[in-house]
Scaffold this active site. Structure first.
Site, PDB file in Angstrom:
ATOM      1  N   ASP A  78      -5.311  13.521  12.032  1.00  0.00           N
ATOM      2  CA  ASP A  78      -4.649  13.776  10.654  1.00  0.00           C
ATOM      3  C   ASP A  78      -3.542  14.505  10.592  1.00  0.00           C
ATOM      4  O   ASP A  78      -2.467  14.537   9.634  1.00  0.00           O
ATOM      5  CB  ASP A  78      -5.855  14.553   9.990  1.00  0.00           C
ATOM      6  CG  ASP A  78      -7.022  13.714   9.373  1.00  0.00           C
ATOM      7  OD1 ASP A  78      -7.114  12.565   9.866  1.00  0.00           O
ATOM      8  OD2 ASP A  78      -7.823  14.228   8.563  1.00  0.00           O
ATOM      9  N   CYS A 119     -12.270  14.797  16.528  1.00  0.00           N
ATOM     10  CA  CYS A 119     -11.443  15.137  15.238  1.00  0.00           C
ATOM     11  C   CYS A 119     -12.067  14.586  14.153  1.00  0.00           C
ATOM     12  O   CYS A 119     -12.883  13.921  14.087  1.00  0.00           O
ATOM     13  CB  CYS A 119      -9.993  14.559  15.543  1.00  0.00           C
ATOM     14  SG  CYS A 119      -9.279  15.407  16.819  1.00  0.00           S
ATOM     15  N   ASP A 120     -11.329  14.614  12.986  1.00  0.00           N
ATOM     16  CA  ASP A 120     -11.687  14.778  11.490  1.00  0.00           C
ATOM     17  C   ASP A 120     -12.904  13.593  11.220  1.00  0.00           C
ATOM     18  O   ASP A 120     -14.140  13.977  10.943  1.00  0.00           O
ATOM     19  CB  ASP A 120     -10.759  14.776  10.708  1.00  0.00           C
ATOM     20  CG  ASP A 120      -9.833  16.239  10.845  1.00  0.00           C
ATOM     21  OD1 ASP A 120      -9.920  16.558  11.810  1.00  0.00           O
ATOM     22  OD2 ASP A 120      -9.242  16.582   9.810  1.00  0.00           O
ATOM     23  N   LYS A 121     -12.404  12.503  11.144  1.00  0.00           N
ATOM     24  CA  LYS A 121     -13.042  11.193  10.601  1.00  0.00           C
ATOM     25  C   LYS A 121     -14.142  10.372  11.653  1.00  0.00           C
ATOM     26  O   LYS A 121     -14.989  10.081  11.354  1.00  0.00           O
ATOM     27  CB  LYS A 121     -12.450  10.234  10.071  1.00  0.00           C
ATOM     28  CG  LYS A 121     -11.280  10.604   8.884  1.00  0.00           C
ATOM     29  CD  LYS A 121     -11.909  11.626   7.951  1.00  0.00           C
ATOM     30  CE  LYS A 121     -10.929  12.631   7.352  1.00  0.00           C
ATOM     31  NZ  LYS A 121     -10.154  13.543   8.054  1.00  0.00           N
ATOM     32  N   CYS A 192      -7.721  20.918  16.237  1.00  0.00           N
ATOM     33  CA  CYS A 192      -7.014  22.093  16.060  1.00  0.00           C
ATOM     34  C   CYS A 192      -8.073  23.412  16.034  1.00  0.00           C
ATOM     35  O   CYS A 192      -8.991  23.128  15.429  1.00  0.00           O
ATOM     36  CB  CYS A 192      -6.212  21.916  14.824  1.00  0.00           C
ATOM     37  SG  CYS A 192      -4.948  20.568  14.962  1.00  0.00           S
ATOM     38  N   GLU A 443      -5.058  13.809   2.465  1.00  0.00           N
ATOM     39  CA  GLU A 443      -5.150  15.301   2.431  1.00  0.00           C
ATOM     40  C   GLU A 443      -3.743  15.769   2.275  1.00  0.00           C
ATOM     41  O   GLU A 443      -2.731  14.980   2.502  1.00  0.00           O
ATOM     42  CB  GLU A 443      -5.716  15.792   4.056  1.00  0.00           C
ATOM     43  CG  GLU A 443      -6.942  15.567   4.336  1.00  0.00           C
ATOM     44  CD  GLU A 443      -7.239  16.331   5.731  1.00  0.00           C
ATOM     45  OE1 GLU A 443      -8.481  16.259   5.941  1.00  0.00           O
ATOM     46  OE2 GLU A 443      -6.525  16.507   6.407  1.00  0.00           O
ATOM     47  N   SER A 469      -6.745  19.576   3.462  1.00  0.00           N
ATOM     48  CA  SER A 469      -7.155  19.702   5.006  1.00  0.00           C
ATOM     49  C   SER A 469      -8.057  21.021   4.981  1.00  0.00           C
ATOM     50  O   SER A 469      -7.987  21.950   4.108  1.00  0.00           O
ATOM     51  CB  SER A 469      -5.691  19.988   5.630  1.00  0.00           C
ATOM     52  OG  SER A 469      -6.205  20.314   6.949  1.00  0.00           O
TER      53      SER A 469
END
Length: 555
Positions: A78, A119-121, A192, A443, A469
């Site tokens: 992202d 990570c995110d998704k 992150c 985002e 985000s």
């Protein structure tokens, strides 16, 4: 075993022949076949070390009598995709990941699955697949990146770089200083380092019961992370033996636990989107009003970045997610009888997990706030709800009324912000960025970080039908539903309209009369996407609203 469907009997000699072509022996073929779902790539810093994690997982499987077979899924970073067309392709990958895992698992008849996201998704995509397939499964993430202190003694993360860009635009940060922050904010592998979306979801895997202790907070570079991976590989064999499946774990009670821990940790507002999608996949009804009821009774115990200066390594050192859960459990705020991937209940898992640093994890009777880190706002601007990370909002912005500054898309908004056209008290409205209208619900960390970097995060609010985000701080309200493309009120906001934000009372109102709104609906028509191609075209046709988790529907 499930794998017997593709490997047992005279009729399956051709399938066994193909397995032997990969070097498997008859003895290995007879054992439980465990799929290792790895999201390793050389594109994402959170994933570049996952080959090592996978090797450790496979060691655990082998040690306990299984045969591990690894396959990979895609992933979008992202941070790299932020601020340009690439962000349209972030959220949409959640469903691609879920679908691809389903295809692989059904086609190859695995007996169990170990998911290696970071990570995110990728995390929620894998969760959707685990629930949909309902074969024994466990999660083992790659772990968070370390946060290092700058030469000024301040802990840095990716958000530090985004905010420094705003400082350069505002002439409060030099380009030389930006270069220093750019070079040092992200020191190596891992997701992150703040309580951003990736770490939020990895922590919530512990809360739901789909991951072992430390999954969300052990830093990526610690040897403890490798030991956790080996333990996950061992544990999947017990889950297969005892036939403990995701739907034995992902229940209405465990989802309530997840939302409760979410509120206590102060997770990303994106976690709301993903938990709603997981609940839907599991057949659990979970409306947004219920989220607010959980928030009302759950104190916010942690202020990790972006809400505060602590990072994931600090959470791990303070006792991790289980210590937070123990605080909540002792106060009667969790369902402690829920089954987990350990084969034990939540209560058994968290017993004795004490907080080791009350600066990082506040005591239950001395929280940062009496209410949870997330809130869902309702009103004339968001009849179906809008999400805000309440714990990252400055006290002076919890209630705010200001004039709308309206932008059709992120690019126009960021241009105005960098041109110093946004003034104290303004409410920036960014529309046509919703799940279908974007499409992809981008985002907007560049916008929120620019506002913060220019020193306006305690004076300016942002509202969008897109997303923010997990690194965002300030009065940033996303997921505004219905979205503009779906004829939501946000489509009819005009420059200068007054917008009322009342986070403590869960209100978000456009202060325009019903008569005026009816007139505007006659005069203005929601915009539609231009010429869409490929996956985005399919996605825009099938995606639901953010209030339903932006899930895909073929109905």
């Amino acid at each position: 075993m499930n794998s017997d469907k593709m490997k047992q009997g005279v009729e399956r000699a051709p399938q066994r022949s193909l397995l032997k072509a990969m070097g498997l022996t008859d003895k290995q073929i007879r054992k439980p076949i465990i799929g290792i779902v790895n999201s390793y790539s050389e594109v994402i810093p959170g994933h570049m070390h996952l080959q090592t994690i996978a090797r450790c997982v496979k060691d655990g499987v082998l040690a306990c009598g299984g045969t591990p077979l690894e396959f990979n899924v895609i992933g979008v970073c992202d941070g790299i995709a932020m601020g340009h067309e690439g962000m349209k392709y972030s959220l949409v990958t959640r469903e691609i990941i879920a679908d691809s895992v389903e295809c692989m698992a059904k086609a190859h008849c695995f007996d169990g699955l170990v998911f290696i996201p970071n990570c995110d998704k990728i995390v929620p995509g894998m969760l959707l697949a685990a629930v949909r397939l309902n074969i024994p499964a466990i999660f083992c993430s790659g772990g968070p990146m370390l946060s290092l202190c700058s030469d000024q003694g301040r802990a840095m993360d990716l958000n530090s770089v985004f905010e420094a860009v705003g400082g350069v635009k505002n002439n409060t940060v030099s380009e030389e200083r930006l270069q220093y922050i750019e070079d040092n904010a992200c020191p190596g592998c891992g997701s992150c380092s703040g309580m951003f979306t990736a770490n939020s979801m990895n922590c919530l895997c512990e809360a739901i019961g789909m991951a072992l202790k430390g999954n969300g907070s052990i830093p990526a570079v610690y040897a403890h992370r490798q030991r956790l991976a080996k333990a996950a590989g061992e544990q999947i064999m017990e889950l297969v033996e005892k036939d403990i499946r995701p739907l034995d774990i992902v229940t209405e009670s465990s989802m309530e636990n997840a939302f409760t821990v979410d509120m206590a940790l102060g997770c990303s507002s994106n976690s709301l989107l993903h938990l709603l999608a997981v609940a839907s996949e599991a057949g659990i009804k979970f409306d947004l009003a219920k989220v607010n009821r959980i928030s009302e009774r759950t104190p916010n115990l942690c202020h990790l970045a972006p809400a505060g200066h602590h990072h994931m390594q600090d959470l791990w050192a303070a006792g991790g997610v289980y210590a937070v859960m123990n605080e909540l459990g002792e106060a009667g705020m969790l369902h402690t009888d829920c089954m987990t991937v350990t084969g034990k209940t939540v209560g058994e898992n968290i017993s004795g997990c004490k907080v080791l640093n009350h600066d990082v994890i506040r005591p239950i009777d001395k929280p940062y706030s009496e209410t949870g880190g997330l809130a869902v706002l309702f009103g004339t601007l968001a009849p179906n709800g809008a999400a805000v990370k309440r714990s990252a909002v400055a006290p002076e912005m919890l209630k705010h009324t200001g004039p709308a500054r309206v932008f059709d898309g992120e690019e126009a908004a960021i241009k105005a912000i960098f041109a110093s056209e946004i003034k104290s008290g303004d409410v920036v409205v960014i529309r046509y960025e919703g799940p279908a209208g974007g499409p992809g619900m981008r985002e907007m960390l560049a916008c929120t970080s620019a506002i913060a970097g220019m020193g306006l995060d305690k004076e300016v609010a942002l509202i969008t039908d897109g997303r923010f985000s997990g690194a965002t701080r300030g009065a940033s309200i996303g997921h505004c539903s219905p979205e503009a493309t779906s004829d939501g009120p946000i489509a009819y906001v005009r420059e200068g309209d007054l917008i009322e934000i009342d986070i403590p009372n869960y209100k978000l109102n456009l202060l325009v009369s019903e008569e005026e709104m009816a007139k505007r609906r006659q005069e203005d028509k929601p915009k539609r996407n231009g010429e869409l191609k490929g996956y985005l075209k399919k996605y825009a046709k099938m995606v639901s609203g953010a209030d339903k988790g932006a899930i895909l529907s073929v109905d």
